[in-house]
Design a protein around this motif. Structure first.
Motif, PDB file in Angstrom:
ATOM      1  N   CYS A 135      -2.476  27.677   9.430  1.00 53.91           N
ATOM      2  CA  CYS A 135      -2.891  26.401   9.079  1.00 53.91           C
ATOM      3  C   CYS A 135      -2.280  25.252   9.303  1.00 53.91           C
ATOM      4  O   CYS A 135      -1.295  25.083   9.290  1.00 53.91           O
ATOM      5  N   VAL A 136      -2.995  24.128   9.796  1.00 51.97           N
ATOM      6  CA  VAL A 136      -2.337  22.764   9.978  1.00 51.97           C
ATOM      7  C   VAL A 136      -3.023  21.754   8.942  1.00 51.97           C
ATOM      8  O   VAL A 136      -4.221  21.992   8.500  1.00 51.97           O
ATOM      9  N   THR A 137      -2.372  20.652   8.869  1.00 49.14           N
ATOM     10  CA  THR A 137      -2.914  19.503   7.748  1.00 49.14           C
ATOM     11  C   THR A 137      -2.920  18.222   8.760  1.00 49.14           C
ATOM     12  O   THR A 137      -1.967  17.890   9.488  1.00 49.14           O
ATOM     13  N   GLY A 138      -3.924  17.714   8.458  1.00 54.28           N
ATOM     14  CA  GLY A 138      -4.117  16.352   9.219  1.00 54.28           C
ATOM     15  C   GLY A 138      -3.389  15.311   8.763  1.00 54.28           C
ATOM     16  O   GLY A 138      -3.011  15.358   7.382  1.00 54.28           O
ATOM     17  N   LEU A 139      -2.735  14.642   9.618  1.00 48.75           N
ATOM     18  CA  LEU A 139      -2.141  13.244   9.173  1.00 48.75           C
ATOM     19  C   LEU A 139      -2.774  12.222   9.124  1.00 48.75           C
ATOM     20  O   LEU A 139      -2.233  11.215   8.244  1.00 48.75           O
ATOM     21  N   GLY A 140      -3.841  11.870   9.635  1.00 43.72           N
ATOM     22  CA  GLY A 140      -4.636  10.757   9.368  1.00 43.72           C
ATOM     23  C   GLY A 140      -4.148   9.209  10.131  1.00 43.72           C
ATOM     24  O   GLY A 140      -4.620   8.328   9.782  1.00 43.72           O
ATOM     25  N   LEU A 141      -3.262   9.521  11.076  1.00 42.19           N
ATOM     26  CA  LEU A 141      -2.988   8.517  11.928  1.00 42.19           C
ATOM     27  C   LEU A 141      -4.045   7.886  12.630  1.00 42.19           C
ATOM     28  O   LEU A 141      -4.960   8.653  13.133  1.00 42.19           O
ATOM     29  N   PRO A 142      -3.959   6.759  13.247  1.00 44.07           N
ATOM     30  CA  PRO A 142      -5.017   5.819  13.893  1.00 44.07           C
ATOM     31  C   PRO A 142      -5.276   6.513  15.296  1.00 44.07           C
ATOM     32  O   PRO A 142      -3.993   6.939  16.073  1.00 44.07           O
TER      33      PRO A 142
ATOM     34  N   GLY B 143      -2.616  13.406  14.674  1.00 44.21           N
ATOM     35  CA  GLY B 143      -1.591  14.081  13.865  1.00 44.21           C
ATOM     36  C   GLY B 143      -1.838  15.056  13.005  1.00 44.21           C
ATOM     37  O   GLY B 143      -2.959  15.207  12.263  1.00 44.21           O
ATOM     38  N   ALA B 144      -1.096  15.927  13.389  1.00 47.49           N
ATOM     39  CA  ALA B 144      -1.021  17.543  12.715  1.00 47.49           C
ATOM     40  C   ALA B 144       0.125  17.879  12.240  1.00 47.49           C
ATOM     41  O   ALA B 144       1.171  17.768  12.838  1.00 47.49           O
ATOM     42  N   LEU B 145       0.406  18.551  10.973  1.00 48.07           N
ATOM     43  CA  LEU B 145       1.519  19.187  10.485  1.00 48.07           C
ATOM     44  C   LEU B 145       1.207  20.604  10.223  1.00 48.07           C
ATOM     45  O   LEU B 145       0.473  21.105   9.461  1.00 48.07           O
ATOM     46  N   LEU B 146       2.230  21.529  11.089  1.00 50.70           N
ATOM     47  CA  LEU B 146       2.279  22.882  10.748  1.00 50.70           C
ATOM     48  C   LEU B 146       3.384  23.086   9.729  1.00 50.70           C
ATOM     49  O   LEU B 146       4.674  23.199  10.129  1.00 50.70           O
TER      50      LEU B 146
ATOM     51  N   MET C 172       0.857  -1.245   0.082  1.00 51.29           N
ATOM     52  CA  MET C 172       0.050  -0.109   0.013  1.00 51.29           C
ATOM     53  C   MET C 172       0.932   1.229  -0.029  1.00 51.29           C
ATOM     54  O   MET C 172       1.763   1.553   0.813  1.00 51.29           O
ATOM     55  N   ALA C 173       0.630   2.157  -0.908  1.00 53.37           N
ATOM     56  CA  ALA C 173       1.379   3.568  -0.915  1.00 53.37           C
ATOM     57  C   ALA C 173       0.620   4.197   0.121  1.00 53.37           C
ATOM     58  O   ALA C 173      -0.732   4.554   0.177  1.00 53.37           O
ATOM     59  N   LEU C 174       1.430   5.133   1.042  1.00 57.75           N
ATOM     60  CA  LEU C 174       0.957   5.683   2.270  1.00 57.75           C
ATOM     61  C   LEU C 174       1.536   7.357   1.810  1.00 57.75           C
ATOM     62  O   LEU C 174       2.543   7.488   1.514  1.00 57.75           O
ATOM     63  N   SER C 175       0.618   8.157   2.281  1.00 62.04           N
ATOM     64  CA  SER C 175       1.004   9.469   2.652  1.00 62.04           C
ATOM     65  C   SER C 175       0.619  10.077   3.851  1.00 62.04           C
ATOM     66  O   SER C 175      -0.355   9.849   4.263  1.00 62.04           O
ATOM     67  N   CYS C 176       1.619  10.460   4.435  1.00 60.47           N
ATOM     68  CA  CYS C 176       1.534  11.118   5.761  1.00 60.47           C
ATOM     69  C   CYS C 176       2.297  12.560   5.802  1.00 60.47           C
ATOM     70  O   CYS C 176       3.560  12.603   6.082  1.00 60.47           O
ATOM     71  N   GLY C 177       1.422  13.803   5.958  1.00 60.64           N
ATOM     72  CA  GLY C 177       2.374  14.867   5.963  1.00 60.64           C
ATOM     73  C   GLY C 177       2.855  15.056   4.515  1.00 60.64           C
ATOM     74  O   GLY C 177       2.490  14.733   3.575  1.00 60.64           O
ATOM     75  N   ARG C 178       4.279  15.296   4.674  1.00 64.67           N
ATOM     76  CA  ARG C 178       5.121  15.372   3.500  1.00 64.67           C
ATOM     77  C   ARG C 178       5.964  14.191   2.945  1.00 64.67           C
ATOM     78  O   ARG C 178       6.847  14.058   2.282  1.00 64.67           O
TER      79      ARG C 178
END
Length: 791
Positions: free
Chosen positions: A672-679, A662-665, A531-537
């Motif tokens: 603004c912050v971007t959600g990381l989508g972690l469990p 999870g959040a990325l500033l 599975m290809a995953l994306s978490c922040g950058r």
């Protein structure tokens, strides 16, 4: 050396009767007896000497032992060595049987204490089977007894239980065992001989199934039977010449039996080849000065099938039988064994001189000269068909290969290799090997990487060596040592095979169909899940081959899944591999965490993703997010681990909003912050997780308030404002920069400035309804900034 300058020394747990044949065989014009163990050119040692005896051995200084011989001469090790050989050959054949079936000549052994429960189960499953209890490291029949009640078998590590072979072939009504004399004259190249003469050792009482508890009926050891005062001839030896004539009289094919015996002996010695080479390397022994004469006991059953029982170090050379029961013949045979051995090893020839010619020519000439002077010893390896035993070696060493090629009457097919328990990963043109059994990760240098890649693509050892020589010719001012390069390639590959990273390929490709035996091929790490995953950058392709882990983790990773078929091969490789024990988390060949339980995998993977989500001046925050469709967001601190993500999940339910972890500033997105989508970690249990809501990963918006859960009462409203410094205290431990590094001074200042522009509250976890209502009134009535971006 001049005459009389060479000295021999005899030592160990010895008697003169054990030594005299060796002393009598030496040319007295060349040898004199040493006064002590300090200076000798030939050492004859009964038993196994200390490692320091091997420090000075070499072509001109020989000793009658090989380090690592206990792989054969310790009873429990003999069985294990043969089973290891069988396992490897079985893997090579992938369901074929023509090689594996040749290894079915050793009775089952249970080594205490590790096999205690397995033996008890075997005894329960086979109530009519009998078993022998044996000391692991004793000789001459000492301590051997039939097991009465299996429950009485001792569990101490000095004992083993061996399957009792029923229905032995008998001679004149008595059970017998064949004593075979086997010589390993060289480890590299490997040379094995069987003496043409030996003995059938008879029990002193008739064999009777009803009286099998009588040791004089079921044991053939001379030391045991010598105590039988009721026997007319307590110790009787029948030499092979008479034994084979008697077999023919009984209508049996003695040639066929001894062909099986020769094959069995060769395979038994091969099972200890790598342990002997490795132990010799560890203690620094030059194996050109080592040889081993062993006594192998072989039982013949009623179907005229031979079975290996044990292999004896320093076999007895004393004359055990009386003149009337074969003693004269016994003395003549034992004397000739030692005399032929001394002649074959060249002990009675002038001291070794440097040979001329290439290394190949020297090895072949040495082997041919030894075989030509072998007397009554019959060469088994390399033997008349040098290709016959190459598949049973982990991998032939170069010396084995060139000798086999030179002595064979037809071209030999080069060995081919395939992966066994190793997985390779790549990073910056370097290859990393991961041992899926032991959890070891090793990096390969440039040359080893090339050897590995060419071998796993089907190139033979000499093809790989030729490529390295050609490369060296282009880059070196002088011609490289081609033999040294060839030798290094063969040794490197053999070491990998010995570690089970690779295995010789005898059957279909490892990537082909399942084995005929019904066993699946060794699973690739991408078999179960990719599975290809994306978490922040951070983006990576995730792999695992564990079905229980896939069942646990797949839904938790779905919110971060992306479609990246076009660029999937360029993504970093993030994998979780089965290990012993547990699981190991690996990113681009580097072990991140090891020895993980199934329950610990999710937190470890989430932490890895979070700490790699930031780039440059970004700030990654391991905290909960509650997000509305209009872009309003709440960041929930995790400074109180006991509360887990309870506040995030509760507010999501109260307000019917999405949530995640999870959040990325980002350094480029202002406030603004971007959600990381972690469990999210559920409060229902230590290892219970909830996936982030779909769409939360990559969702960007303005945080209305930063919330810190508290188990203290905060009054009717359920909220208490927090100053910036107090908010920092709760949040800073959950923040990191690029590659998981703690925030530097600039990052800390930026986080403080960001918090200055947010609402900040303690939230009473005991009064959540009031707190949720108060937050709605305070935060939702303010016009939120629209989302600035998406996935």
């Amino acid at each position: 050396m001049t005459r009389h300058d060479r000295q021999y020394w005899m030592g160990g747990n010895r008697s003169y009767e054990q030594d005299r044949f060796f002393e009598e065989s030496l040319d007295k014009s060349l040898w004199q007896k040493a006064e002590g163990p300090e200076n000798w050119d030939a050492c004859w040692y009964t038993g196994m000497p200390d490692p320091e005896f091997f420090s000075q051995v070499g072509p001109e200084r020989k000793i009658n032992h090989i380090p690592g011989n206990n792989a054969l001469t310790v009873k429990s090790r003999l069985y294990r060595s043969l089973m290891d050989l069988r396992d490897r050959v079985e893997r090579q054949e992938k369901g074929g049987k023509h090689l594996t079936d040749r290894l079915a000549f050793v009775p089952k052994v249970f080594s205490m204490p590790e096999d205690y429960h397995a033996f008890q189960q075997a005894a329960l499953d086979n109530p009519d089977k009998r078993w022998l209890l044996k000391p692991k490291n004793a000789a001459r029949g000492k301590g051997i007894q039939l097991v009465g009640d299996p429950a009485d078998v001792p569990m101490e590590s000095s004992w083993m239980v061996q399957e009792y072979l029923e229905n032995p072939h008998t001679m004149h009504g008595r059970k017998y065992v064949l004593r075979l004399y086997v010589l390993v004259s060289s480890v590299s190249p490997f040379r094995v001989y069987l003496y043409h003469q030996g003995f059938a050792k008879l029990a002193s009482m008739p064999y009777d199934e009803e009286n099998a508890n009588n040791p004089y009926s079921y044991l053939t050891n001379p030391d045991v039977n010598a105590l039988n005062l009721d026997a007319d001839v307590p110790v009787e030896f029948v030499d092979f010449e008479r034994y084979r004539a008697w077999l023919r009289e009984q209508g049996h094919d003695d040639e066929a039996l001894f062909a099986k015996i020769e094959d069995m002996v060769a395979l038994t010695c091969l099972a200890a080849l790598e342990p002997m080479r490795e132990r010799s390397r560890v203690i620094g022994a030059d194996t050109r000065g080592c040889y081993e004469l062993m006594g192998i006991d072989c039982l013949i059953d009623a179907d005229i099938k031979p079975w290996i029982l044990e292999c004896n170090l320093s076999p007895s050379l004393e004359v055990c039988a009386g003149p009337e029961s074969g003693g004269d013949i016994e003395e003549r045979i034992k004397g000739s064994i030692v005399a032929d051995m001394v002649e074959m090893l060249g002990l009675n020839r002038p001291a070794h001189k440097e040979s001329s010619g290439s290394m190949v020519e020297q090895l072949v000439r040495e082997t041919q000269a030894e075989m030509a002077s072998s007397g009554g010893f019959r060469n088994l390896i390399p033997g008349s068909d040098p290709s016959a035993y190459l598949p049973f070696m982990t991998l032939p060493r170069l010396s084995d290969w060139v000798v086999a090629q030179a002595l064979s009457d037809r071209p030999l097919k080069p060995p081919r290799l395939e992966r066994w328990v190793a997985e390779e990963t790549f990073s910056e043109d370097q290859v990393y090997l991961y041992d899926t059994r032991l959890g070891h990760l090793s990096s390969l240098n440039e040359t080893a990487s090339l050897i590995w890649l060419m071998a796993t693509e089907g190139a033979g050892p000499d093809d790989i060596a030729s490529a390295l020589v050609e490369s060296a010719l282009k880059s070196m001012p002088t011609a490289p040592d081609a033999w040294a390069i060839r030798n290094d390639v063969w040794n490197t590959l053999a070491d990998w095979v010995n570690n089970r990273f690779l295995v010789q390929s005898e059957g279909p490709s490892a990537n082909g169909d399942a084995l005929e035996s019904g066993q699946p091929p060794f699973p690739e790490t991408s078999t179960m899940m990719s599975m290809a995953l994306s978490c922040g950058r951070f983006q990576a392709r995730f792999f695992t081959d564990s079905a229980p882990l896939v069942n646990r983790i797949e839904s938790l990773l779905e919110p971060m899944a992306i479609s990246d078929e076009a660029g999937k091969d360029s993504l970093p490789r993030l994998e979780i591999v089965r290990d012993t024990p547990g699981f190991t988390l690996i990113l681009d060949g580097q072990v991140i965490r090891s020895r993980l339980s199934l329950a610990a995998v999710v937190p470890a993977l989430a932490s890895c993703l979070a700490t790699h989500s930031a780039r440059h001046d970004d700030i990654a925050i391991d905290a909960g997010l509650v997000a509305g469709s209009d872009g309003e967001m709440f960041l929930v601190s995790h400074s109180e681990p006991s509360m887990r993500d309870a506040l995030t999940l509760a507010l999501s339910t109260q307000w019917r909003m999405d949530c995640g972890r999870g959040a990325l500033l980002k350094s480029t997105d202002g406030s603004c912050v971007t959600g990381l989508g972690l469990p999210l970690h559920n409060s229902d249990g230590d290892d219970v997780f909830t996936p982030s809501k779909a769409g939360i990963a990559g969702f960007a918006g303005r945080v209305n308030a930063v919330l810190v859960p508290s188990d203290e009462s905060l009054g009717d409203g359920g909220l208490q404002p927090l100053p910036v410094n107090e908010s920092l205290r709760h949040l800073i431990s959950s923040c990191c920069g690029e590659d998981g590094r703690p925030l530097d001074t600039d990052g800390f200042a930026r986080l403080a400035d960001w918090l200055e522009g947010r609402e900040r509250y303690l939230v009473d976890m005991n009064n959540l309804e009031a707190a949720a209502a108060a937050l709605s009134g305070r935060c939702f009535e303010k016009a939120p900034q629209k989302a600035s971006g998406g996935r």
